[in-house]
Design an enzyme around this catalytic site. Structure first.
Site, short mmCIF file in Angstrom:
data_model
loop_
_atom_site.label_atom_id
_atom_site.label_comp_id
_atom_site.label_asym_id
_atom_site.label_seq_id
_atom_site.Cartn_x
_atom_site.Cartn_y
_atom_site.Cartn_z
N ASP A 80 1.01 -1.21 -0.05
CA ASP A 80 0.03 0.10 0.00
C ASP A 80 0.96 1.38 0.03
O ASP A 80 2.13 1.06 0.05
CB ASP A 80 -0.82 -0.01 1.29
CG ASP A 80 -1.65 1.33 1.50
OD1 ASP A 80 -2.44 1.80 0.65
OD2 ASP A 80 -1.51 1.73 2.78
N ASP B 75 0.18 4.96 1.25
CA ASP B 75 0.01 5.93 2.38
C ASP B 75 0.28 5.12 3.63
O ASP B 75 -0.41 4.09 4.07
CB ASP B 75 -1.31 6.75 2.55
CG ASP B 75 -1.61 7.66 1.22
OD1 ASP B 75 -0.69 8.50 1.27
OD2 ASP B 75 -2.29 7.47 0.48
N ASP C 65 -1.41 -0.65 6.05
CA ASP C 65 -1.68 -0.04 7.56
C ASP C 65 -3.14 -0.38 7.90
O ASP C 65 -3.66 -0.26 9.04
CB ASP C 65 -1.27 1.54 7.41
CG ASP C 65 -2.12 2.22 6.86
OD1 ASP C 65 -2.06 1.98 5.43
OD2 ASP C 65 -2.92 3.05 7.41
MG LIG Z 1 -2.55 3.13 3.94
#
Ligand SMILES: [Mg+2]
Length: 488
Positions: A43, A45, A326
């Site tokens: 991923d 961010d 995350d």
């Molecule tokens: Mg993320």
């Protein structure tokens, strides 16, 4: 029998107990052998790019002002500045009762807050029909959203929770009647505007140095994986122009050469379940192309698409793929439950949490808390008045100790991993949806790419701890990591 008061917890701490956790370690929920992993996915961010806390303050300020200017909320809310470290990831918000709460699975935590103030335990119990129980139909659902409860799971939600607490606090302390459901929706929309209007993208790209934490480890991880023949891909919900600027800053102009497939604006978590949305190619200016996509080519940028098409075009299936993200729901849940990739959760809070666990104060508090609990369990059979008096004192001391150890993590809600003695709802989801978890992907630099992560065997309630965990590396990360550091 009269029980004696014991006041020597210092001697109970095992030698070397403090500082045994290394914040750069990778922790395993399931056994994972990197030897078997050929393809690494990421991923963007808060996975490849980690952001500084400045971003939270700016999101909060902009959303708060939006609430006042566009939704005509009272000007008095403006005097509330962002409160860093008030909220924590994984908390639940009761939309109607306006409590922020870190409840465990269907059981309300005793650390709840209304507005910015803690709610006494008795009041929380009263609000939920005299128990700590939250019925399943009121709970937050698979992706953290329910009709009455919302679980805040991404790092961006810290300013949202703080703004909700602040606005509630203003109305409650000024004795103003308001509809909490309207407030929840308006705050959610105000935060959404920061994303939709592209403010956040603009702030970050205009001052990369201020917002992006060191990019050097990201470059080092990608370089190491590629140099050892691994395939890499990126699946992000962010737009290409934003990702491109950040990656050029962190990795360099040639960042695209590291990746065998790049998917932007993927619309996760729908990306993992949708069967129809085709991939679209972007040209070098970022303009959408109309051609049919029959293969994902290295160096090209693709938008949207879906995982089923991704699997068909790449053939990257099963446990040879390890994907890092995350967000436990949007990034990892579907991959773990439906598609069989291995998953790695990025949990930046581990840095703060391990720092607290490594303090002498925490070791002392926890050791004494456990000792008191053991004493209470064994000595409760003594019913004479003198013994009962000592037991009452121990219970009081245990409650006080519980609060002290909780406050070391976060004064309002404690650790994101434990509520009182049990794992939090966040912790349970983390264990279910991730094979491994770590503070940042840079932790990978501490391990050889043929390393196998073994989960620590913790005794179940009915089991005897027959093994010497202290002898295993799973417990003593520090000396082992020092040896692994030679690989860097
Ligand atoms: Mg993320």
């Amino acid at each position: 029998m009269l029980l004696l008061k014991i006041t020597a917890p210092f001697k109970l701490i095992p030698p070397g107990a403090c500082s045994i956790l290394n914040p750069s370690a990778i922790y395993a929920n399931n056994e994972v052998s990197l030897e078997e992993v050929d393809i690494y996915g990421f991923d963007y961010d808060y996975t490849l790019a980690l952001y500084s806390n400045n971003l939270d303050t700016m999101i909060y300020d902009t959303a708060r002002d939006f609430l006042i200017e566009h939704f005509k909320y009272p000007e008095g809310i403006h005097k509330y500045d962002y409160v860093p470290n008030f909220a924590a990831r994984g908390l639940h918000y009761d939309i109607q009762k306006v409590n922020i709460d870190g409840h465990t699975f269907c059981v309300c935590n005793r650390f709840a807050s209304r507005g910015l103030k803690p709610v006494p335990d008795e009041e929380v119990v009263g609000l939920y029909g005299g128990t700590h129980h939250v019925p399943l139909n009121q709970d937050s659902g698979f992706y953290g959203k329910g009709p009455k409860m919302k679980q805040f799971m991404d790092v961006f939600s810290l300013p949202e929770m703080t703004l909700l607490a602040v606005a509630n606090d203003y109305f409650i302390s000024n004795d103003i009647e308001y509809d909490p459901v309207h407030l929840y929706k308006d705050v959610s929309e105000a935060i959404g505007m920061v994303h939709l209007k592209g403010f956040m993208y603009k702030w970050i790209t205009q001052d990369l140095e201020k917002f992006i934490l060191s990019g050097e480890p990201t470059r080092a991880v990608l370089q190491r994986l590629v140099s050892q023949g691994k395939k890499l891909f990126l699946i992000t919900n962010s737009p290409f122009s934003f990702v491109d600027k950040g990656m050029v800053y962190m990795v360099g102009q040639n960042w695209r050469e590291f990746f065998d497939a790049i998917i932007v604006q993927a619309d996760k978590p729908h990306f993992f379940n949708d069967c129809f949305k085709p991939f679209r190619r972007l040209d070098s200016n970022g303009d959408l192309q109309w051609d049919k996509i029959n293969s994902l080519e290295k160096g090209q940028i693709y938008k949207q698409g879906n995982l089923f098409e991704f699997l068909r075009l790449t053939g990257w299936r099963g446990s040879k793929v390890l994907y890092f993200g995350d967000h436990l729901y949007s990034d990892l849940a579907d991959l773990m439950l439906r598609h069989g990739w291995r998953t790695g959760a990025i949990v930046p809070e581990l840095i703060h949490e391990t720092k607290v666990v490594n303090t002498k104060q925490y070791a002392l508090g926890l050791t004494w808390l456990q000792a008191l609990t053991g004493l209470l369990e064994r000595m409760q059979i003594h019913r004479d008045p003198e013994s009962q008096k000592v037991l009452q004192e121990w219970m009081k001391e245990r409650e006080e100790l519980r609060a002290v150890t909780k406050n070391l993590f976060n004064p309002q809600f404690g650790s994101i991993f434990r509520t009182s003695h049990n794992p939090t709802y966040f912790s349970r989801r983390l264990c279910r949806f991730s094979d491994v978890y770590m503070a940042s992907i840079s932790c990978l630099l501490n391990y050889d790419l043929s390393y196998t992560f073994y989960p620590r065997r913790t005794p179940l309630q009915h089991e005897a701890p027959l093994w010497m965990d202290q002898l295993c590396t799973g417990c003593m990360k520090t000396p082992f990591l020092e040896e692994m550091a030679l690989i860097r």
